[in-house]
Design a protein around this motif. Structure first.
Motif, PDB file in Angstrom:
ATOM      1  N   ILE A  37       3.178   2.968  -3.059  1.00 57.96           N
ATOM      2  CA  ILE A  37       2.825   1.709  -3.723  1.00 57.96           C
ATOM      3  C   ILE A  37       3.405   1.684  -5.123  1.00 57.96           C
ATOM      4  O   ILE A  37       3.972   0.683  -5.562  1.00 57.96           O
ATOM      5  CB  ILE A  37       1.295   1.541  -3.754  1.00 57.96           C
ATOM      6  CG1 ILE A  37       0.768   1.327  -2.343  1.00 57.96           C
ATOM      7  CG2 ILE A  37       0.900   0.361  -4.620  1.00 57.96           C
ATOM      8  CD1 ILE A  37      -0.738   1.298  -2.262  1.00 57.96           C
ATOM      9  N   ALA A  75       1.486  -6.031  -4.751  1.00 58.26           N
ATOM     10  CA  ALA A  75       1.674  -4.597  -4.971  1.00 58.26           C
ATOM     11  C   ALA A  75       0.825  -4.102  -6.134  1.00 58.26           C
ATOM     12  O   ALA A  75       0.217  -3.024  -6.071  1.00 58.26           O
ATOM     13  CB  ALA A  75       3.149  -4.299  -5.225  1.00 58.26           C
ATOM     14  N   ALA A  84       6.983   0.876  -4.965  1.00 58.22           N
ATOM     15  CA  ALA A  84       7.192  -0.541  -4.637  1.00 58.22           C
ATOM     16  C   ALA A  84       7.014  -1.390  -5.884  1.00 58.22           C
ATOM     17  O   ALA A  84       7.822  -2.282  -6.163  1.00 58.22           O
ATOM     18  CB  ALA A  84       6.216  -0.970  -3.554  1.00 58.22           C
ATOM     19  N   GLY A 101      -5.818   0.952  -4.861  1.00 56.41           N
ATOM     20  CA  GLY A 101      -5.438   2.246  -4.313  1.00 56.41           C
ATOM     21  C   GLY A 101      -5.843   3.405  -5.198  1.00 56.41           C
ATOM     22  O   GLY A 101      -6.216   4.479  -4.713  1.00 56.41           O
ATOM     23  N   PRO A 114       0.475   7.372   0.324  1.00 56.38           N
ATOM     24  CA  PRO A 114       0.439   5.910   0.162  1.00 56.38           C
ATOM     25  C   PRO A 114       0.460   5.476  -1.301  1.00 56.38           C
ATOM     26  O   PRO A 114       1.155   4.524  -1.651  1.00 56.38           O
ATOM     27  CB  PRO A 114      -0.883   5.520   0.825  1.00 56.38           C
ATOM     28  CG  PRO A 114      -1.660   6.783   0.996  1.00 56.38           C
ATOM     29  CD  PRO A 114      -0.658   7.872   1.102  1.00 56.38           C
ATOM     30  N   ASN A 115      -0.247   6.202  -2.171  1.00 53.25           N
ATOM     31  CA  ASN A 115      -0.303   5.797  -3.573  1.00 53.25           C
ATOM     32  C   ASN A 115       1.071   5.877  -4.223  1.00 53.25           C
ATOM     33  O   ASN A 115       1.469   4.994  -4.978  1.00 53.25           O
ATOM     34  CB  ASN A 115      -1.269   6.704  -4.325  1.00 53.25           C
ATOM     35  CG  ASN A 115      -2.483   5.925  -4.747  1.00 53.25           C
ATOM     36  OD1 ASN A 115      -2.482   4.691  -4.654  1.00 53.25           O
ATOM     37  ND2 ASN A 115      -3.499   6.609  -5.200  1.00 53.25           N
ATOM     38  N   ALA A 142      -2.703  -3.901  -4.994  1.00 55.30           N
ATOM     39  CA  ALA A 142      -2.829  -2.748  -4.100  1.00 55.30           C
ATOM     40  C   ALA A 142      -2.879  -1.456  -4.909  1.00 55.30           C
ATOM     41  O   ALA A 142      -3.647  -0.539  -4.610  1.00 55.30           O
ATOM     42  CB  ALA A 142      -1.659  -2.721  -3.126  1.00 55.30           C
ATOM     43  N   LYS A 143      -2.072  -1.414  -5.984  1.00 54.46           N
ATOM     44  CA  LYS A 143      -2.040  -0.206  -6.799  1.00 54.46           C
ATOM     45  C   LYS A 143      -3.382   0.011  -7.484  1.00 54.46           C
ATOM     46  O   LYS A 143      -3.912   1.117  -7.523  1.00 54.46           O
ATOM     47  CB  LYS A 143      -0.926  -0.342  -7.839  1.00 54.46           C
ATOM     48  CG  LYS A 143      -0.590   0.969  -8.499  1.00 54.46           C
ATOM     49  CD  LYS A 143       0.482   0.789  -9.549  1.00 54.46           C
ATOM     50  CE  LYS A 143       0.725   2.106 -10.260  1.00 54.46           C
ATOM     51  NZ  LYS A 143       1.592   1.936 -11.417  1.00 54.46           N
TER      52      LYS A 143
END
Lengths: 351, 483
Positions: free
Chosen positions: B62, B28, B65, B35, B58-59, B31-32
């Motif tokens: 994330i 995560a 999460a 992202g 989506p951002n 991804a962040k």
């Protein structure tokens, strides 16, 4: 001013290394460890160590003729006497001004010879450190400062705080245990998976790097030094970048409709790199510390290793040369950072 | 007895869950990071009626999460600690046993945080620290080591065995090895293994924290006293005084630190008494600072000032004389009856050299701040009022420079910790069997690639303390800038 600083510093080093307990240690390591008090005194007296400190200092500088004494059996002792040089050829003056850096009592060689090769070794190390450290620090700093307060900024800032909080002896130890061990860490694991040939990923010492630098034996020392300095430069770059991004001309460019990437690369970057330049230059003396630790940890015989060796054995003239070199590095980098700052910053250049 | 495993039988159930959460968290975070470059930034909209519409792009998801996974991770760590504290040794393995040993520290930490967070609005800058996550993490790390040092040093808790005694058959043993036929009441395990002299690594590590926590803040405080006492007049008066002091400061700063340590902290130099003379000079500064501070404030009220100053000076001078005089060294002025305490000569040397290295930097910072603040209106107002220069420096300029100075104080304690470690690493100053972190790292590094634990444990301890101080400084800087 620089000269005065250098003179003061060398005099302090000279004074501290020439205190009697230190001289006694020198005499005992050079002669033998069971020398009596009188034997120590005569050994030191014969070689001119018992003259007043200012006179000895001027002799080291080369402003006064070096100490000489002819023993009863005709052998000549003194500051300028070198093994293998005939007594008649011994010069009267042998100081720094004459280009003679003295004689190392530990390695039995002229200081200049020893120190030259050591400096070359450290030069190679520093070169690779700079190659790794400066670009990565600048990239991290620019990425973090580009959008202040964003998630990227926060995570990259935490990374740079972590790296400034990891002194070389901690990161070096962790790296060796994880990456250079044949029994623990990544090495055996990768070996089992068949990805690497040897059992260890990197080498835990840099001894072999003196002859030939390879990726295996030089990576760990380089990243160990680079890591500690990187965080600091990255934070300075971030601060300077964040400041530039709020400046009027960046806002103007934005309102004109220039894309974000273009603003960063063409408008902000150049101005944001002025402050880090000074920091990088002032980082050199700091790196010197790292070099001493890393060279000791990885047993790489460079300048730092020589410093520890000379200080541990009270090798007076070697120690003096080492301190002259390091003071020189400090002062020159200060000078370069001042000049570079003026050169890079048009506002100062005009006024 | 069976050797302990890392997490025991408890771990067989919880470890897989922990691993899954950990992996998910790392994914995560990556991804962040990616992202934030690729995807559109998350923007929460504030509506006209005063409500907020959270972005569900989506951002933002994330980010959510990451936050929940972090919470889950923390909860799992707390679970390990609690389980370790309330189950018998062995159920949660080494992790459990270590956290059980640290039980008083956990309790003290929880109490500190509860008290501080409930009262944070009344506590000024300290309370504001609890608004920033970074600052709280840093403070927690710092207080962890502080409480550890207190419980080890004052109450003799936490440590499982004596840090200096060697137990036969425990040389270089791995973490969790049971002690061969333990005596009645003796702790039965080497929790973090044994070092190359068969001493308990865990106990040495916690005992090492006492040395650091005692020396580092005090040395930094003294460096600040010296730096402030010299930096204020240098910046305020300028001229020759400034030129001279700046020259001296630059002189010390041009020395490579390690060369200076090697020159000051060898037994030969200690024998000449130079560190004692330096201590004599450096320890005067707090006395000067306090007396000038009080005198400049109360000199208009001599009836209050004179007894106050006399009392304070009497105590300080007595402490000073006790500190510098020790039998068997060059300075032995006080008779034994009056000598309150003797500082171990090794510790004194280390202390003095660390103060000596740090004070020029503090001097430069203070001088810079004074040059900046000097031009402010309230300084001009005080000058017009006819206040003396020392009053202006100590009661007008210094309080207004406190923000940067507090931040630098935190950073500098961290730097001092690093310096202490460096001294230990080169085997300077402290005795070779001393449990401080630098010395233990130096001991352990010889067999590093075979037995990493004796060096890794103190290395991680030192790293976490310095990291805590740096994070704390960062949090403080942010919060003090927000004013």
């Amino acid at each position: 001013m620089m000269l005065l600083t250098a003179l003061c510093l060398t005099y302090i080093v000279f004074f501290l290394t020439n205190l009697y307990p230190n001289l006694e240690k020198l005499a005992k390591t050079q002669g033998n460890f069971r020398m009596s008090e009188e034997a120590v005194a005569s050994y030191l007296g014969d070689r001119g160590y018992l003259q007043p400190t200012p006179i000895k200092y001027l002799q080291w500088l080369g402003a006064l003729p070096g100490y000489e004494k002819i023993k009863e059996d005709g052998t000549k002792l003194g500051k300028c006497v070198r093994p293998g040089v005939a007594a008649e050829d011994t010069p009267r003056y042998c100081g720094v001004l004459q280009g003679d850096w003295g004689f190392s009592t530990v390695s039995k060689e002229p200081v200049a010879n020893v120190l030259g090769s050591r400096l070359a070794n450290t030069g190679k190390l520093m070169f690779w450190v700079m190659v790794v450290m400066v670009p990565s620090a600048l990239v991290i700093g620019v990425l973090a400062g580009m959008r202040e307060g964003s998630g990227t900024d926060r995570s990259l800032s935490t990374v740079s705080i972590l790296s400034t909080a990891t002194p070389e002896y901690v990161s070096g130890v962790i790296f060796i245990a994880l990456l250079a061990s044949t029994r623990n860490g990544l090495g055996p694991w990768l070996h089992e998976m068949g990805l690497i040939e040897g059992k260890a990923l990197f080498k835990g010492t840099a001894k072999s790097a003196m002859d030939k630098i390879t990726f295996q034996n030089f990576t760990l020392p380089v990243i160990t030094i680079a890591l500690y300095g990187m965080g600091y430069i990255a934070r300075m770059t971030r601060a300077s970048m964040a400041e530039v991004m709020t400046a009027q001309y960046v806002r103007t460019a934005r309102l004109k409709g220039v894309s974000f990437g273009n603003i960063v690369v063409k408008h902000a970057l150049r101005n944001a790199l002025i402050a880090p330049f000074t920091v990088i230059m002032l980082q050199f003396p700091w790196l010197l510390n790292g070099v001493v630790i890393v060279e000791t940890l990885f047993s790489y015989t460079g300048f730092g290793w020589q410093l520890v060796n000379a200080a541990g054995n009270n090798d007076i003239e070697m120690l003096l040369a080492v301190s002259v070199v390091s003071v020189f590095v400090v002062l020159v980098t200060q000078l370069i950072s001042d000049i570079g700052y003026v050169y890079l910053n048009p506002r100062i250049r005009i006024s | 007895m069976e050797p302990l495993t890392w997490t025991g039988s408890f771990g067989t159930i919880i470890n897989p869950i922990f691993l899954v959460v950990c992996t998910a968290f790392i994914v995560a975070v990556v991804a962040k990071l990616l992202g934030s470059f690729v995807l559109a930034p998350a923007e929460d909209q504030i509506n006209v009626d005063g409500t907020i519409t959270y972005d569900r792009g989506p951002n933002a998801l994330i980010g959510l999460a990451v936050r929940y996974l972090l919470l889950a991770l923390v909860a799992l760590c707390v679970l390990y600690i609690l389980a370790g504290m309330f189950t018998p040794i062995g159920t949660v393995g080494i992790v459990g046993a270590v956290s059980a040993q640290f039980a008083p520290v956990w309790i003290a930490l929880v109490v500190t945080f509860l008290l501080s967070i409930t009262n944070k609005r009344k506590l000024g800058l300290y309370g504001k620290l609890f608004d920033s996550t970074i600052g709280m993490i840093g403070f927690a790390l710092l207080m962890f080591w502080f409480y550890t040092a207190v419980f080890v040093g004052v109450f003799d808790m936490i440590a499982t065995l004596d840090p200096l005694s060697q137990v036969s058959g425990m040389k270089n043993k791995l973490p969790g090895t049971p002690v061969r036929d333990p005596k009645e009441g003796q702790f039965a395990y080497y929790l973090l293994g044994g070092d190359n002299l068969a001493r308990d690594v865990f106990s040495r590590m916690v005992h090492g924290s006492v040395i650091v926590i005692v020396i580092a803040p005090f040395a930094t405080l003294f460096a600040f006293m010296v730096g402030i006492t010299l930096g204020l007049p240098a910046g305020y008066f300028g001229g020759r005084l400034d030129a001279l002091l700046s020259f001296l400061a630059n002189l010390v700063l041009a020395f490579p630190v390690i060369l200076l340590f090697y020159l000051l902290v060898t037994p030969e130099i200690v024998a000449t008494g130079i560190p004692n003379y330096m201590a004599m000079v450096l320890f005067v500064f707090p006395i000067i600072f306090v007396s000038v501070l009080l005198n400049s404030r109360y000199y208009t009220r001599p009836r209050l000032r004179t007894p106050l100053l006399a009392g304070v000076l009497l105590v300080l001078v007595w402490l000073y004389l006790s500190a510098i005089s020790a039998p068997g060294t060059v300075i032995n002025v006080l008779p034994e009856v009056m000598d309150l305490f003797d500082i171990n000569s090794g510790i004194l040397v280390v202390f003095v050299s660390v103060v000596f290295v740090n004070s020029p930097t503090v001097f430069r910072i203070v001088r810079g701040l004074v040059l900046d603040i000097q031009t402010r209106d309230y300084v001009a107002a005080a000058q017009t009022r006819g206040e003396g220069p020392w009053y202006i420096m100590l009661w007008e300029i210094l309080p207004n420079a406190r923000g940067p100075l507090i931040v630098d104080f935190c950073l500098r304690i961290g730097y001092t910790t690093i310096l202490l470690g460096t001294l230990g690493f080169f085997g300077l100053g402290l005795p070779p069997e001393s449990p401080d972190w630098g010395t233990t790292i130096n001991d352990g590094r010889k067999l590093l690639s075979i037995y990493p634990h004796p060096a890794i444990v103190p290395a991680v301890a030192l790293l976490s303390l310095v990291l805590g101080l740096n994070l704390l400084a960062d949090g403080l800087r942010e919060e003090s800038l927000r004013d």
